[in-house]
Design a protein around this motif. Sequence first.
Motif, short mmCIF file in Angstrom:
data_model
loop_
_atom_site.label_atom_id
_atom_site.label_comp_id
_atom_site.label_asym_id
_atom_site.label_seq_id
_atom_site.Cartn_x
_atom_site.Cartn_y
_atom_site.Cartn_z
N UNK A 202 0.83 -1.20 0.00
CA UNK A 202 0.00 0.00 0.00
C UNK A 202 0.87 1.25 0.00
N UNK A 203 0.21 2.37 -0.26
CA UNK A 203 0.84 3.68 -0.14
C UNK A 203 0.10 4.46 0.94
N UNK A 204 0.87 4.99 1.90
CA UNK A 204 0.30 5.81 2.97
C UNK A 204 0.43 7.29 2.61
N UNK A 205 -0.63 8.05 2.92
CA UNK A 205 -0.64 9.49 2.64
C UNK A 205 -1.01 10.26 3.91
N UNK A 206 -0.36 11.42 4.07
CA UNK A 206 -0.65 12.28 5.21
C UNK A 206 -0.74 13.73 4.73
N UNK A 207 -1.76 14.43 5.22
CA UNK A 207 -1.92 15.86 4.93
C UNK A 207 -2.21 16.57 6.24
N UNK A 208 -1.47 17.63 6.50
CA UNK A 208 -1.60 18.33 7.79
C UNK A 208 -2.87 19.16 7.86
N UNK A 209 -3.17 19.92 6.77
CA UNK A 209 -4.33 20.81 6.82
C UNK A 209 -4.99 20.88 5.45
N UNK A 210 -6.28 20.59 5.38
CA UNK A 210 -7.07 19.98 6.45
C UNK A 210 -6.57 18.57 6.74
N UNK A 211 -6.54 18.21 8.02
CA UNK A 211 -5.90 16.96 8.41
C UNK A 211 -6.59 15.76 7.77
N UNK A 212 -5.78 14.89 7.20
CA UNK A 212 -6.31 13.68 6.59
C UNK A 212 -5.21 12.64 6.48
N UNK A 213 -5.55 11.39 6.74
CA UNK A 213 -4.64 10.26 6.56
C UNK A 213 -5.35 9.20 5.74
N UNK A 214 -4.69 8.76 4.67
CA UNK A 214 -5.29 7.79 3.76
C UNK A 214 -4.31 6.65 3.49
N UNK A 381 7.77 14.28 0.14
CA UNK A 381 7.11 15.39 0.83
C UNK A 381 6.49 16.40 -0.13
N UNK A 382 6.51 16.07 -1.41
CA UNK A 382 5.92 16.96 -2.43
C UNK A 382 4.62 16.36 -2.90
N UNK A 383 3.49 17.07 -2.74
CA UNK A 383 2.19 16.54 -3.18
C UNK A 383 2.20 16.21 -4.67
N UNK A 384 1.51 15.17 -5.04
CA UNK A 384 1.43 14.72 -6.42
C UNK A 384 -0.03 14.69 -6.87
N UNK A 385 -0.22 14.51 -8.17
CA UNK A 385 -1.57 14.42 -8.72
C UNK A 385 -2.28 13.18 -8.16
N UNK A 386 -1.52 12.10 -7.97
CA UNK A 386 -2.11 10.89 -7.40
C UNK A 386 -2.58 11.14 -5.97
N UNK A 392 -9.17 13.12 -2.50
CA UNK A 392 -10.51 13.44 -3.00
C UNK A 392 -11.51 12.33 -2.77
N UNK A 393 -11.03 11.16 -2.36
CA UNK A 393 -11.93 10.03 -2.11
C UNK A 393 -12.40 10.06 -0.65
N UNK A 394 -13.62 9.64 -0.39
CA UNK A 394 -14.16 9.77 0.96
C UNK A 394 -13.64 8.73 1.96
N UNK A 395 -13.28 7.52 1.48
CA UNK A 395 -12.92 6.46 2.40
C UNK A 395 -11.50 6.63 2.95
N UNK A 396 -11.28 6.13 4.16
CA UNK A 396 -9.97 6.16 4.80
C UNK A 396 -9.01 5.17 4.14
N UNK A 397 -9.49 3.98 3.84
CA UNK A 397 -8.69 2.96 3.16
C UNK A 397 -9.29 2.73 1.78
N UNK A 398 -8.52 3.03 0.77
CA UNK A 398 -8.98 2.87 -0.61
C UNK A 398 -8.36 1.58 -1.15
N UNK A 399 -9.21 0.66 -1.52
CA UNK A 399 -8.71 -0.64 -1.96
C UNK A 399 -9.10 -0.87 -3.40
N UNK A 400 -8.09 -1.11 -4.24
CA UNK A 400 -8.37 -1.36 -5.64
C UNK A 400 -9.19 -2.64 -5.79
#
Length: 850
Positions: A202-214, A381-386, A392-400
């Motif tokens: 998997x790939x883990x993502x973190x965003x400080x503001x607005x806070x989100x972890x995916x 540490x650089x945001x990407x299009x992916x 942009x997806x609502x779920x915490x864990x996105x599973x293909x």
Amino acid sequence: MRLIIKGALSLFLLLAVSVPLNAQYIVQGVVTDSLTREPLSYVSVRLKNTTEGTTTGSDGRFYFKTHRSEGTLVISTVGYNEYSRLIHPARNLSYKVALSPATYALNEVLVKPKREHYKKKDNPAVEFVRRMIEHRDDHSPNEKDFWQRERYEKTTFALNNFDEEKQKKWLYRKFDFLTEYVDTSAVTGKPILTVSARELLATDYYRKSPHSEKQWVKGRKQAGVDEFLSKQGMQAAINEVFKDVDIYENNISLFTNKFVSPLSRIGTGFYKYYLMDTLQIGGETCADLAFTPFNSESFGFNGHLYVTLDSTYFVKRAVLNFPKKINLNFVDYMLLEQEFKRAEDGTRLLDHESITVEFKLTEGQDGIFARRVADYSNYSFAPTAEADKVFGKPERIIEETEALSRPETFWAENRPQAAISQQENSVDRLMTQLRGYPVYYWTEKILSILFTGYIPTSKEAPLFYIGPMNATISGNTLEGPRIRGGGMTTAWLNPHLFGKGYIAYGFKDERVKGLAEIEYSFKKKKEYANEFPIHSLKVRYESDVNQYGQNYLYTSKDNVFLALKREKDDRIGYYQQAEMTYTNEFYSGFSFQLTARRRTDESTYLIPFLKKEGEVYSPVKDFSTSAAELKLRYAPNEKFFQTQWNRFPVSLDAPVFTLSHTIAGKGVLGSDYTYNHTEAGIQKRFWFSAFGYTDIILKAGKVWDKVPFPLLIMPNANLSYTIQPESYSLMNAMEFMNDEYFSWDVTYFLNGWLFNRIPLLKKLKWREIVSCRGLYGHLSDKNNPDMTDGLFAFPIANTRTMGKTPYVEAGVGIENIFKVLRLDYVWRLTYRDSPDVDKSGLRISLHMTF
């Protein structure tokens, strides 16, 4: 939920049998820490200049065979002085070795840790830790605006010490092919038999503001003996048991509990700290900071932090394990290891993590060896299009969609080299062979029925489940003996359309009851209709008995285990109800439910409907209401274990808010009454670190109109001797009538905080519980049949209204009795003068918990 986790472990442990070894000469003994007296696990034990030796087990014990009559025993591990002595194995002695921690000089102050003289004042180790705590957020990746990383994770469960002697046991002789799957533990070096293996890419993502972890799951692979439970449910349970660990938080969540971190703000009051040796870790000189709790039974760790000797106080490596005497069930040993590296700008990056656990249901077993290993790479540490797409997806864990069906070539190309052994990769083949044997097949099926309550109609991908089985036989005053049979369809029959139903028959009233339900899910389901998130339209019709004033939240009303009552269960009528419900759940934790309902309540000789007009009482056979209901619920970050028919909360750390309103209009679709009922509630768990946790439930409600008593608010009375959530153990059914109320339910679980300090009691590992629940209610004059005509008379002579005094119950309890029982003694503090009430009583429940 915790009971279900133990169910999987108990199936593993059915195969675990401990057998002593026999050899010409045996070298055996135990290794402990000379400071804490705790057993030391995974310590190297060998005969000098030979290849003979082993490592210590979770209890610090070791043994190995040798043909040598003399040799030099060498025992060593990181952070301790090496031990060596000449031994003579032929004498068959048992060796007790206490390894002394190394000492470390800091700022020309030599600290020699001695337990009996430990003090915090002027202790360089304590000052060192305080500075670490002050700087613990420095260089944290969570101070960045964004980061992402790749994750490979492997979780395995295996039978411990699966040696030649164990394979000779009669149980294993029936499965002689098991020898093909025996592996060697990378940790202990001992033979093991892997019975469950899971992999994750998997790939883990973190965003400080607005806070989100995916987390974006690219691949998931799983096979093993735990498949008899819900695959999604078991994955959720394992994720909660083996949670990601952040040693920089005040509390560390593991095994559905919270443990005080060595870098907690209260750490210096909870732990003893010692500065030990200096070591080279990853090319940097580090101080070895050792720690152990003041009270070894409390929820903390023994361990070491290896900290760089510069102004950053950077932790290069962390090693944590549980004290041997910790008041924790089923976990005989735990070792947590983390390794960190620095980014170019000094940011702290977790590089590798492993959690090794030995589970045991009882002493004397080898038990289950479990290990979760996670490798992290490619930090960015650089945001990407992916990343923007993921956030942009609502779920915490996105599973293909194809994550669970990846070919072996995908795993060979993407998993780290040599991350999984051939035996671990063959668990699915092992399970196919095991299930070909009737003795194993039927054992698995029986356990599945016990823990889920349902019988599948086929081996693989059952189209229909029969159950729940615990409601097959029951009884009550109105029906006499009652039998029931039913079941439900699964997603393997149709992933969008689900059916559920039952038929019940009472031998005393000779009346058939039943339920028929059809649900269409707008989302494609994997196993069951109630999988999160639900987005469905459901139509159902039910005709059954109504036990007034009783409402069981996590079981059915005709559960056979609730048949034994403390008083006669005779507040029973009939009802017929048809409803259509639209439900929509969102990943944010918000959900709403719209229901259109037509309900008819029917009187019985136990609950007659007698309409009062002046001094005249006229019997009414039944009445109907046609109502609409809106329910709103918000439960952010909610975690639960999901079974075929229900959801059980895994964690109540986040609050749960509820709000509902029901409305009916007289004359609308044949409704006999105008009815408005509003209800709101909040539920939350509060952790007090080393001092346990408290669950708080607050609710309030109001009926706004003049209605007969079946539409009023009746507090939830628990007539059984079991402990049931959100119910009153000493209240009689229909004892109070209200049209508005406020209630509270507060339970404090001390986790052994008091008993762990009492010399005799702490050996029992009991845990204290204190509870208080109550209700303040009011019945307005317009809904009191003694004050207003046109209402039904209360059918129970002892029914009363509340004054200014609330109804209150208080209890003290003990859980963890024999690891499975909870006993509460409950006192009724108010309205004790009411006739035919219990003023106190003992209540019991099965309560298996770590």
